[in-house]
Design a protein around this motif. Structure first.
Motif, PDB file in Angstrom:
ATOM      1  N   VAL A   1       0.798  -1.053   0.211  1.00  0.00           N
ATOM      2  CA  VAL A   1      -0.023   0.240   0.024  1.00  0.00           C
ATOM      3  C   VAL A   1       0.814   1.389  -0.009  1.00  0.00           C
ATOM      4  CG1 VAL A   1      -1.451   1.188   1.362  1.00  0.00           C
ATOM      5  CG2 VAL A   1      -1.849  -1.233   1.219  1.00  0.00           C
ATOM      6  N   PRO A   2       0.638   2.095  -0.824  1.00  0.00           N
ATOM      7  CA  PRO A   2       1.514   3.376  -0.828  1.00  0.00           C
ATOM      8  C   PRO A   2       1.267   4.260   0.505  1.00  0.00           C
ATOM      9  CG  PRO A   2      -0.624   3.769  -2.041  1.00  0.00           C
ATOM     10  CD  PRO A   2      -0.658   2.469  -1.915  1.00  0.00           C
ATOM     11  N   SER A   3       2.276   4.864   0.815  1.00  0.00           N
ATOM     12  CA  SER A   3       2.457   5.863   2.008  1.00  0.00           C
ATOM     13  C   SER A   3       1.608   6.868   1.857  1.00  0.00           C
ATOM     14  CB  SER A   3       3.704   6.304   2.237  1.00  0.00           C
ATOM     15  OG  SER A   3       4.307   7.075   1.108  1.00  0.00           O
ATOM     16  N   LEU A   4       0.961   7.389   3.336  1.00  0.00           N
ATOM     17  CA  LEU A   4       0.146   8.682   3.112  1.00  0.00           C
ATOM     18  C   LEU A   4       0.983   9.560   4.133  1.00  0.00           C
ATOM     19  CD1 LEU A   4      -3.179   6.709   3.994  1.00  0.00           C
ATOM     20  CD2 LEU A   4      -2.404   7.744   1.927  1.00  0.00           C
ATOM     21  N   PRO A   5       0.534  10.864   4.036  1.00  0.00           N
ATOM     22  CA  PRO A   5       1.247  11.798   4.762  1.00  0.00           C
ATOM     23  C   PRO A   5       0.911  11.871   6.211  1.00  0.00           C
ATOM     24  CG  PRO A   5       0.133  12.858   2.670  1.00  0.00           C
ATOM     25  CD  PRO A   5      -0.500  11.436   2.816  1.00  0.00           C
ATOM     26  N   SER A   6       1.636  12.255   6.967  1.00  0.00           N
ATOM     27  CA  SER A   6       1.400  12.148   8.438  1.00  0.00           C
ATOM     28  C   SER A   6       0.367  13.059   9.036  1.00  0.00           C
ATOM     29  CB  SER A   6       2.610  12.480   9.384  1.00  0.00           C
ATOM     30  OG  SER A   6       3.016  13.807   8.943  1.00  0.00           O
ATOM     31  N   THR A   7      -0.233  13.967   8.079  1.00  0.00           N
ATOM     32  CA  THR A   7      -1.303  14.861   8.543  1.00  0.00           C
ATOM     33  C   THR A   7      -1.805  15.305   7.247  1.00  0.00           C
ATOM     34  OG1 THR A   7      -2.215  16.642   9.613  1.00  0.00           O
ATOM     35  CG2 THR A   7       0.256  16.804   8.890  1.00  0.00           C
ATOM     36  N   LEU A   8      -2.898  15.507   7.122  1.00  0.00           N
ATOM     37  CA  LEU A   8      -3.763  16.473   6.000  1.00  0.00           C
ATOM     38  C   LEU A   8      -4.120  17.851   6.316  1.00  0.00           C
ATOM     39  CD1 LEU A   8      -5.994  13.329   4.802  1.00  0.00           C
ATOM     40  CD2 LEU A   8      -3.436  14.068   3.774  1.00  0.00           C
ATOM     41  N   GLN A   9      -3.507  18.311   7.273  1.00  0.00           N
ATOM     42  CA  GLN A   9      -3.685  19.787   7.526  1.00  0.00           C
ATOM     43  C   GLN A   9      -2.969  20.717   6.670  1.00  0.00           C
ATOM     44  OE1 GLN A   9      -6.173  20.705   9.414  1.00  0.00           O
ATOM     45  NE2 GLN A   9      -6.569  18.412   9.979  1.00  0.00           N
ATOM     46  N   ILE A  10      -3.440  22.060   6.111  1.00  0.00           N
ATOM     47  CA  ILE A  10      -2.647  22.827   5.516  1.00  0.00           C
ATOM     48  C   ILE A  10      -2.471  23.848   6.438  1.00  0.00           C
ATOM     49  CG2 ILE A  10      -2.625  24.311   3.425  1.00  0.00           C
ATOM     50  CD1 ILE A  10      -4.641  22.697   2.067  1.00  0.00           C
ATOM     51  N   LYS A  11      -1.160  24.345   6.335  1.00  0.00           N
ATOM     52  CA  LYS A  11      -0.750  25.495   7.213  1.00  0.00           C
ATOM     53  C   LYS A  11      -0.405  26.575   6.653  1.00  0.00           C
ATOM     54  CE  LYS A  11       2.202  26.897  11.282  1.00  0.00           C
ATOM     55  NZ  LYS A  11       3.308  26.343  12.096  1.00  0.00           N
ATOM     56  N   SER A  12      -0.848  27.905   7.313  1.00  0.00           N
ATOM     57  CA  SER A  12      -0.576  29.223   6.279  1.00  0.00           C
ATOM     58  C   SER A  12       0.187  30.135   7.353  1.00  0.00           C
ATOM     59  CB  SER A  12      -1.798  30.101   6.037  1.00  0.00           C
ATOM     60  OG  SER A  12      -2.365  30.204   7.332  1.00  0.00           O
ATOM     61  N   PHE A  13       1.186  30.770   7.115  1.00  0.00           N
ATOM     62  CA  PHE A  13       1.900  31.513   7.791  1.00  0.00           C
ATOM     63  C   PHE A  13       1.602  33.165   7.856  1.00  0.00           C
ATOM     64  CE2 PHE A  13       4.438  28.211   6.289  1.00  0.00           C
ATOM     65  CZ  PHE A  13       4.960  27.695   7.187  1.00  0.00           C
ATOM     66  N   ASN A  14       1.242  33.691   8.814  1.00  0.00           N
ATOM     67  CA  ASN A  14       0.492  34.886   9.221  1.00  0.00           C
ATOM     68  C   ASN A  14       1.763  36.029   8.938  1.00  0.00           C
ATOM     69  OD1 ASN A  14      -1.492  36.964   9.627  1.00  0.00           O
ATOM     70  ND2 ASN A  14      -0.518  37.314  11.746  1.00  0.00           N
ATOM     71  N   ARG A  15       2.993  35.869   9.215  1.00  0.00           N
ATOM     72  CA  ARG A  15       3.948  36.824   8.935  1.00  0.00           C
ATOM     73  C   ARG A  15       4.122  36.762   7.317  1.00  0.00           C
ATOM     74  NH1 ARG A  15       8.829  35.480  12.577  1.00  0.00           N
ATOM     75  NH2 ARG A  15       8.562  33.382  11.847  1.00  0.00           N
ATOM     76  N   LEU A  16       4.124  35.607   6.732  1.00  0.00           N
ATOM     77  CA  LEU A  16       4.218  35.754   5.133  1.00  0.00           C
ATOM     78  C   LEU A  16       2.963  36.079   4.258  1.00  0.00           C
ATOM     79  CD1 LEU A  16       6.427  32.497   4.954  1.00  0.00           C
ATOM     80  CD2 LEU A  16       7.292  34.741   5.269  1.00  0.00           C
ATOM     81  N   ARG A  17       1.829  36.471   5.015  1.00  0.00           N
ATOM     82  CA  ARG A  17       0.626  36.683   4.452  1.00  0.00           C
ATOM     83  C   ARG A  17       0.799  38.173   3.965  1.00  0.00           C
ATOM     84  NH1 ARG A  17      -4.604  38.561   6.499  1.00  0.00           N
ATOM     85  NH2 ARG A  17      -3.612  38.362   8.584  1.00  0.00           N
ATOM     86  N   GLY A  18       0.464  38.636   2.709  1.00  0.00           N
ATOM     87  CA  GLY A  18       0.341  39.809   2.178  1.00  0.00           C
ATOM     88  C   GLY A  18      -0.815  40.136   1.563  1.00  0.00           C
TER      89      GLY A  18
END
Length: 586
Positions: free
Chosen positions: A461-478
């Motif tokens: 069976v193919p491997s899966l990501p450890s988590t399926l959460q997406i993270k955004s960076f507030n300091r890099l938000r323009g």
């Protein structure tokens, strides 16, 4: 020695001298000293007489009637094979000689064997059915002779003699229409009906002494209860004989059988079983004895099987029975499930329209390649609803598990074809969410998203990501761009990012929930919503983090971002949707 030789010669001379007087002595002494070569059977009146019929041998039974008897009836009931029987009356012109009169050493029939006489044939019959001769007695008949013969095999029969007019009352009466009718046929049951017996309807207070019995089997219709019992006994004997042959082989049984066939020794069968043991006696034939009801439903039958059904009316007091004309019926076959063939790499939405019943669907998949390996990927799309998946091959269950909102991988290996059974499990949560969800294709109640692929280059069976959460960076938000990060795998895979612009009011949770459905894949998104695709691979799972800068955004706007892990095998994996709002002022 000389004395012995002389005495022998004297005896021989005396015998020669007295030889002329032997005929006179024989006529007087022989009848008192003779023993009949063949045993004779005297047929009793008003009594059921069981008879054993060896193959190819004629049995004779004798009886006499009282002088005042004007009519008689003789009933012969074969057990399980056709027999030949005939009734004849013997008349004598002269009375028997005094030397032939009956004595303790001679039976009555033997007295009439000797001397001149004529046989007048009265009745004959050939077959396996119960037959009765009814008619007047023969005038001037000295003795009646009943002959029975079986040409096929050793068998049995019963004989009953009744003097007088009318029925004897020993045997139950059949109706004018003795046929068994089929009222209904199901998948595992058959309902029968038949006309009631006159023995039951004519005298209501004697109903307790009668029973209707229904015999069910897959071999044939039986003409009598005796035939059914004999068939069951032969099956047991054949099984026992096979066991004995395995143990040892000897010529003694052959010699024993040959020895006893040289003599007219007829061991008679035992009396018929009582009514209380009828159900036990024919349990292997699915006997149903139900009193005097003339409608019966036989259940617990096999689907798509032909059964032969016989009805017998049984007189429990006399131990006799009569057979109706049996019938046969074929049970309905089981409703065969529709099996859908899955194509290579096909992505399929499995829907269950009827929520009032336990819906189920069947699919088949045949992997490509010599290794016969494949990958089955499933995901439930009904909110809190779960679906049970069972994978089998060649009638053997390989795996069975419940599939929910999380992606499920099932590795297929070692069989040329697989049967996939999907069955919905009822839950209290999310019963109406799928039915009213406008984002589902065609507005159907989609329950499962499924995909099958041959995987002859893989080892598991193919491997899966450890988590399926997406993270955004507030300091890099323009004002015109945002930076996203997500976990990848150690396998080289393609990741695609999609975005959707939300207005100020649409940024509320109601609209976002429709866009964040876990079953929505890239096939449901517009190409204009795709902003980028990139390959990524990291052998160390802890460091498998990739980032992307999404530009070309408008200031102060809310966006919903989705990331899909695109694979060669299985359903694309959708990460949890992430809503990010750009800055109004920079």
């Amino acid at each position: 020695m000389a004395l012995k030789s002389l005495s022998w010669r004297l005896c021989a001379a005396l015998a020669l001298f007295c030889g002329y007087s032997w005929p006179h002595a024989h006529s007087a002494l022989a009848p008192e000293n003779e023993v009949p070569l063949r045993p004779t059977t005297w047929l009793a009146e008003e009594k059921i007489t069981p008879i054993t019929l060896p193959k190819g041998r004629t049995r004779r039974l004798y009886f006499m009637l009282k002088k005042e008897t004007a009519a008689m009836s003789l009933t012969v009931s074969p057990c399980d094979l056709p027999i030949e029987w005939s009734l004849a009356a013997r008349t004598r012109k002269d009375k028997p000689h005094k030397s032939l009169q009956w004595s303790t050493k001679k039976s009555m029939p033997e007295v009439w064997w000797r001397g001149p006489g004529t046989d007048e044939k009265m009745h004959s019959f050939t077959g396996s059915a119960v037959d009765t001769y009814r008619g007047p007695s023969y005038p001037h008949a000295s003795i009646y002779i009943l002959k029975l013969r079986s040409k096929q095999q050793n068998t049995r029969a019963t004989v009953y003699l009744h003097e007088g007019l009318g029925p004897s009352g020993t045997f139950p009466l059949l109706p004018a229409d003795p046929r068994v009718h089929t009222l209904g046929v199901g998948m595992t049951s058959v309902t029968l009906s038949w006309a009631p017996s006159a023995s039951i309807t004519s005298i209501p207070h004697t109903q307790k002494s009668y029973d209707y019995c229904v015999l069910v089997n897959t071999q044939q219709n039986y003409p009598s209860l005796c035939a059914a019992q004999e068939s069951m006994r032969r099956e047991k004997d054949q099984k026992q004989e096979k066991k004995e042959r395995r143990r040892r082989v000897t010529v003694w049984p052959i010699l024993k059988e040959w020895w006893w066939q040289q003599w007219d020794s007829y061991p008679e069968p035992q009396s018929p079983p009582s009514s209380s043991s009828l159900s036990d006696e024919y349990a292997d034939l699915q006997c149903v004895c139900q009193g005097t009801e003339n409608v019966c439903t036989v259940s617990e039958l096999l689907p798509d099987t032909q059964y032969y059904l016989d009805v017998f009316v049984i007189d429990k007091l006399n131990g006799t029975s009569m057979a109706y004309e049996g019938t046969f019926a074929r049970t309905h076959e089981e409703a065969r499930a529709v099996i859908t063939t899955l194509r290579e790499g096909e992505l399929r939405w499995v829907t269950f329209q009827d929520r009032g019943s336990s819906s189920e669907q069947f699919f088949s998949f045949r992997p490509r390649g010599l290794q016969q390996s494949g990958l089955l990927t499933l995901q439930s799309c009904g909110g809190g609803e779960k679906v049970k998946v069972t994978v089998s091959s060649k009638g053997q269950v390989l795996t069975s598990q419940a599939v929910g909102g999380d992606l499920a991988h099932i590795w297929l290996q070692g069989s040329p074809s697989y049967l996939i059974h999907l069955e919905r499990e009822e839950t209290t949560m999310g019963r109406t969410s799928a039915a009213t969800d406008p984002a589902l294709p065609g507005g159907l109640m989609a329950s499962v998203k499924m995909q099958t692929s041959s995987a002859y280059h893989r080892r598991g069976v193919p491997s899966l990501p450890s988590t399926l959460q997406i993270k955004s960076f507030n300091r890099l938000r323009g004002c015109n761009s945002v930076t996203l990060a997500w976990m990848g795998t150690e396998e080289r895979s393609l990741y695609c990012v999609y975005r959707r612009n939300l207005g100020g009011l649409e940024a509320e949770a109601g609209r976002v929930s429709a866009l964040t459905a876990p079953c929505l894949g890239p096939e449901s998104r517009s190409d204009t919503e795709r902003v980028l695709c990139k390959y990524f691979q990291e052998l160390n799972p802890r460091r498998a983090v990739t980032t992307a800068v999404i530009g070309g955004l408008e200031p102060g706007m809310a966006y919903v971002f989705d990331v899909y892990l695109m694979r060669r095998w299985g359903i694309p994996i959708k990460y949890a949707s992430k809503m990010v709002k750009t800055r109004k002022e920079c």
